[in-house]
Design a protein around this motif. Structure first.
Motif, short mmCIF file in Angstrom:
data_model
loop_
_atom_site.label_atom_id
_atom_site.label_comp_id
_atom_site.label_asym_id
_atom_site.label_seq_id
_atom_site.Cartn_x
_atom_site.Cartn_y
_atom_site.Cartn_z
N ILE A 128 0.08 3.24 23.71
CA ILE A 128 0.90 2.48 22.78
C ILE A 128 0.15 2.47 21.45
O ILE A 128 -1.05 2.23 21.42
N MET A 129 0.88 2.79 20.38
CA MET A 129 0.29 2.89 19.05
C MET A 129 1.06 2.03 18.07
O MET A 129 2.27 1.90 18.16
N GLU A 130 0.33 1.47 17.12
CA GLU A 130 0.93 0.82 15.97
C GLU A 130 0.68 1.75 14.79
O GLU A 130 -0.46 2.15 14.55
N VAL A 131 1.75 2.11 14.08
CA VAL A 131 1.63 3.08 13.00
C VAL A 131 2.31 2.57 11.73
O VAL A 131 3.21 1.73 11.80
N VAL A 132 1.85 3.07 10.59
CA VAL A 132 2.51 2.81 9.30
C VAL A 132 2.95 4.15 8.73
O VAL A 132 2.24 5.15 8.84
N LEU A 133 4.14 4.14 8.13
CA LEU A 133 4.74 5.38 7.66
C LEU A 133 5.42 5.15 6.32
O LEU A 133 5.90 4.05 6.03
N ALA A 185 0.82 -1.21 0.00
CA ALA A 185 0.00 0.00 0.00
C ALA A 185 0.86 1.26 0.00
O ALA A 185 0.33 2.37 0.03
N GLY A 186 2.19 1.10 -0.02
CA GLY A 186 3.08 2.25 -0.15
C GLY A 186 3.78 2.70 1.12
O GLY A 186 4.40 3.76 1.14
N TYR A 187 3.69 1.92 2.18
CA TYR A 187 4.35 2.27 3.43
C TYR A 187 5.59 1.40 3.62
O TYR A 187 5.52 0.18 3.51
N GLN A 188 6.73 2.04 3.91
CA GLN A 188 7.97 1.29 4.10
C GLN A 188 8.21 0.90 5.55
O GLN A 188 8.94 -0.04 5.82
N LEU A 189 7.63 1.65 6.48
CA LEU A 189 7.88 1.41 7.90
C LEU A 189 6.61 1.10 8.66
O LEU A 189 5.57 1.70 8.40
N LYS A 190 6.75 0.20 9.60
CA LYS A 190 5.70 -0.07 10.58
C LYS A 190 6.39 0.05 11.92
O LYS A 190 7.50 -0.47 12.10
N GLY A 247 3.77 14.63 24.76
CA GLY A 247 4.49 13.86 25.75
C GLY A 247 5.77 13.28 25.21
O GLY A 247 6.19 13.57 24.08
N GLU A 248 6.40 12.47 26.03
CA GLU A 248 7.65 11.79 25.65
C GLU A 248 7.33 10.53 24.88
O GLU A 248 6.45 9.76 25.29
N THR A 249 8.04 10.31 23.79
CA THR A 249 7.78 9.14 22.96
C THR A 249 8.95 8.16 23.01
O THR A 249 10.09 8.55 23.32
N ARG A 250 8.64 6.95 22.69
CA ARG A 250 9.65 5.90 22.50
C ARG A 250 9.20 5.14 21.26
O ARG A 250 8.05 4.71 21.17
N THR A 251 10.11 4.98 20.30
CA THR A 251 9.76 4.38 19.01
C THR A 251 10.51 3.06 18.81
O THR A 251 11.70 2.97 19.08
N HIS A 252 9.78 2.06 18.30
CA HIS A 252 10.34 0.76 18.00
C HIS A 252 9.93 0.40 16.57
O HIS A 252 8.74 0.25 16.29
N ILE A 253 10.91 0.28 15.68
CA ILE A 253 10.61 -0.11 14.30
C ILE A 253 10.33 -1.60 14.27
O ILE A 253 11.09 -2.40 14.83
N ILE A 254 9.25 -1.99 13.62
CA ILE A 254 8.91 -3.41 13.49
C ILE A 254 9.70 -4.00 12.33
O ILE A 254 9.61 -3.51 11.20
N LEU A 255 10.47 -5.03 12.60
CA LEU A 255 11.27 -5.69 11.57
C LEU A 255 10.46 -6.74 10.82
O LEU A 255 10.59 -6.89 9.62
N SER A 256 9.65 -7.50 11.56
CA SER A 256 8.80 -8.51 10.94
C SER A 256 7.69 -8.89 11.90
O SER A 256 7.79 -8.66 13.09
N ASP A 257 6.63 -9.47 11.34
CA ASP A 257 5.52 -9.96 12.15
C ASP A 257 5.83 -11.39 12.59
O ASP A 257 6.12 -12.23 11.75
N VAL A 258 5.77 -11.62 13.87
CA VAL A 258 5.95 -12.97 14.39
C VAL A 258 4.58 -13.62 14.57
O VAL A 258 4.34 -14.73 14.13
#
Length: 149
Positions: free
Chosen positions: A106-111, A63-68, A128-139
């Motif tokens: 906690i949010m799941e986002v696509v970018l 759908a055109g998003y490179q990051l989750k 607020g303060e954020t903490r970001t975790h890039i998803i590498l793959s779905d387990v």
């Protein structure tokens, strides 16, 4: 409400979670009911709120998003309620939960890319303060709800 889900309903739910496009005839063949009987059970589960809807699963990369990513937010004093209203307008957010613990959200986002991620975080840090975790793959993803033993 769990008493409303008998063995046959659990079997129907399992099939629908595997493929929500199954016809009532196909489900009926699998569970030993007529199509009208399956339709009646499905309708009743919808009416009771057990079945919340039928959704298509979309590939975010196609759908055109490179990051989750998973982003947590610890809201500043007085900023949680405004954030809870604002987050509903963000197209990038595919899931958002209010949680317990050190963070409030906690949010799941696509970018689209890293620049999009940077702009998105710049919007969030007003709240607020954020903490970001890039998803590498779905387990495990969209696992079906199963009957607890």
């Amino acid at each position: 409400m769990n008493n409303k889900i008998d063995d046959l309903n659990w079997r129907i739910l399992k099939l629908l979670q595997e493929n929500s496009r199954l016809s009532m005839s196909n489900i009926g063949r699998e569970v030993g009911l007529t199509p009208p009987a399956v339709a009646e059970r499905v309708k009743k589960m919808e009416d009771l709120g057990i079945l919340e809807g039928f959704n298509a699963k979309v590939s975010y990369t196609l759908a055109g998003y490179q990051l989750k990513a998973i982003i947590t937010l610890r809201a500043f004093m007085g900023k949680l309620k405004p954030f809870l209203e604002m987050v509903k307008t963000l197209e990038e957010v595919i899931n958002c939960y209010r949680i317990t613990g050190d963070e409030n959200i906690i949010m799941e986002v696509v970018l689209k890319d890293q620049a999009h991620l940077e702009r998105f975080i710049d919007e969030l840090i007003r709240y607020g303060e954020t903490r970001t975790h890039i998803i590498l793959s779905d387990v495990v993803s969209d696992a079906p709800i199963k009957r607890l033993k």
